[in-house]
Structures are given as C-alpha cells and as structure tokens.
Scaffold this active site. Structure first.
Site, short mmCIF file in Angstrom:
data_model
loop_
_atom_site.label_atom_id
_atom_site.label_comp_id
_atom_site.label_asym_id
_atom_site.label_seq_id
_atom_site.Cartn_x
_atom_site.Cartn_y
_atom_site.Cartn_z
N GLY A 251 0.81 -1.21 0.00
CA GLY A 251 0.00 0.00 0.00
C GLY A 251 0.85 1.26 0.00
N ASP A 252 1.94 1.25 0.75
CA ASP A 252 2.86 2.39 0.78
C ASP A 252 3.48 2.61 -0.59
OD1 ASP A 252 2.36 2.07 3.54
OD2 ASP A 252 4.13 0.80 3.74
#
Length: 306
Positions: A251-252
C-alpha cells in the site's frame, strides 16, 4: 520537495523456517533485515522513481542508526530526530510454509522536546511541497497528532497525503488532505458496514470526499484499485499477474507510485497506473520493489474511467 513522516520506524527482521513450534528451540533457514515503517517505504519507492524526497521521523539507539544508515546507503535524504533514550523498535516477521506470524516492538518514548524539533522542521516546508503522513501514531504521542500537524501547516499551500486507519484518517478530513489511501477493508471498518459491491465502495469513497478528502485512492487487493478524483472522475486499475510474497509495504508503494506518476505527468489516470504497478511490484517481491520490476509491470496495468 516531498517529505515523508514515520513516527515509529522499525527494523523489520524477516525470517523463514519450515515450521514454528512453541516451547522449543526453532532454527531459521533464511533471515533479512530491512528498514521499515510506512513513510520509509514511501521514501524508498520514490527513490526508485528518481523523485527527490526527505525522510523525517524519530529514531533512537543502535537500531535507529541502522535505519538511518540503510536509507542513506540507498541515496535517500534523511533528517531524523534522534531521541535521547530507548531504541527504535524491531518488528519480527516469522514466515513458515503455511503461516506468517508477526511480533512488533513498541518503540521509544517521544519527548516534548523531540516533538518541538519536528515542528521546527515543518516550519521549513514551502508552498508546493508535499507531506506524507503514514502509519500509526505511537502511544507516547496524542491520538490527534496528525490533526495537530495538519492544523499547524493549514495556511501553507502544501499537498498532504494521509495513509492511516479509521479515526486517524477520518479526523483529518476536515483539513482537506490532497490524497487519502484506505483499502476496502478499512472503509468497511470506518463506516461499520459490509462492502458487497463496487457500487458500495464508490458510495463510501464519495462520502470520504464529501467529508473533506480531495482525492480518494482505494486499494482492493486482487481486485485492483479505484481512484475518485477531486474533479469528479473515477478510474479503476487491474492487477498484473504475479505471486504475492510480501503484503507489507504494498500500500505504501502504491502511494509512492501515485505521487511519482502525478508529479511526472500531472494526470490522475497515469498516477493510478504507476501506483498500481508500484504496489503490485512490492507485493510480488521480498522487499520493496525495484524500479526495473515496476517498469516491467506498468505495461500490464490497464486504467479505465468508470
């Protein structure tokens, strides 16, 4: 300039073994050490895209030195605030053939003096800069710390991106972040609902915009991602073929790829494309993705306007 903030960085100690048996001696087959933390992951992927950025946050002890040196060896600028006591945490991730177990450290206590130092750093941000606030808030800081930061810089023309969960995210919406990135599970938790269709997801994505977010990027795991933009467009991306090896940091990496894509093209569809490729590349890798692998997957990403 892009600044990332990681309030509670870590060393991620990742080990592999055949099986984990409680109450006895276990021996590992492989081990690796990585600098971890959501903001740090964003910095690493931005670096892969040749986007200048600086990693901010708090570090302490010999573990903190490892985190700092790991990033600097990769050519990433850092300006971490060193705490006078304690140690940056170690998060242990034990992977067996059938399961994955995580044991996360608590991290050091962050003093008021250190907090004041962070605000002095924020004073240096200029109009047009981007600030990424990512991850949980450690117990030694107030629960509304992200809100306090956004209020502090509210009058500056700074793009703020927030990647956090539930109330940490909901409570900053009144300060109109440029981008938020919940996943579909987090949206269901935020609104205490069951998400059973794409229409449901888009409905609650619009709710987040109504509450103040300018752009809402929602990751959906194997179903791809959707982006609701400030100008009213809705885009959806697919997921390329690959085997998931590492969900941590995916997600990052999507956030970082989105930032890089938007900075390079000024287009939201291309930002989503590069974000989806970056997130998938990390998910299919043992560590955060390399630029070569991201470039390989970009051609497999299809972005459609809904």
């Amino acid at each position: 300039m892009i600044y990332t903030v990681t309030l509670n960085p870590s060393i991620d100690y990742v080990v592999n073994m055949d099986q984990l048996v409680e109450g006895t001696v276990n021996r590992i087959s492989t081990e690796n050490f990585y600098a971890g933390g959501k903001g740090i992951n964003v910095s690493q992927i931005l670096n892969q895209h040749n986007i200048d950025n600086k990693a901010l946050g708090f570090v302490s002890g010999f573990t903190g030195e490892f985190i700092k040196q790991s990033l600097e060896e990769k050519g990433i600028q850092t300006d971490f605030i060193s705490l006078s006591s304690g140690y940056s945490r170690i998060n242990m991730k034990v992977k067996t053939k059938t399961d994955e177990t995580e044991i996360n450290g608590a991290g050091p206590t962050i003093s008021q003096e250190a907090i004041d130092s962070l605000y002095r750093q924020l004073d240096e941000l200029k109009s047009g800069d981007t600030l990424v606030l990512a991850g949980s808030i450690p117990s030694s800081l107030p629960d509304d710390f992200y809100e306090q930061i956004m209020k502090y810089i509210e009058k500056k023309q700074i793009k703020v991106i927030v990647d956090a969960t539930k109330n940490l995210l909901l409570n900053v919406l009144k300060y109109h972040p440029f981008l938020i990135k919940p996943n579909h599970h987090e949206i269901a938790e935020m609104f205490d609902v069951t998400i059973s269709s794409l229409e449901d997801l888009l409905h609650y994505g619009e709710r987040l915009k109504e509450m103040g977010a300018k752009n809402v990027l929602i990751s959906m795991g194997g179903e791809g991602a959707v982006l609701l933009t400030e100008s009213g467009e809705v885009y959806r991306s697919n997921v390329p073929k690959g085997t998931v090896k590492n969900s941590v940091g995916a997600g990052d990496s999507m956030v970082a790829g989105f930032i890089a894509g938007y900075q390079k093209t000024g287009r939201y569809d291309e930002a989503l494309r590069l974000g989806a490729a970056s997130g998938s590349a990390t998910a299919f890798s043992s560590d955060v993705a390399t630029r070569e692998y991201i470039d390989q997957l970009v051609s497999e990403i299809h972005v459609n306007q809904l």
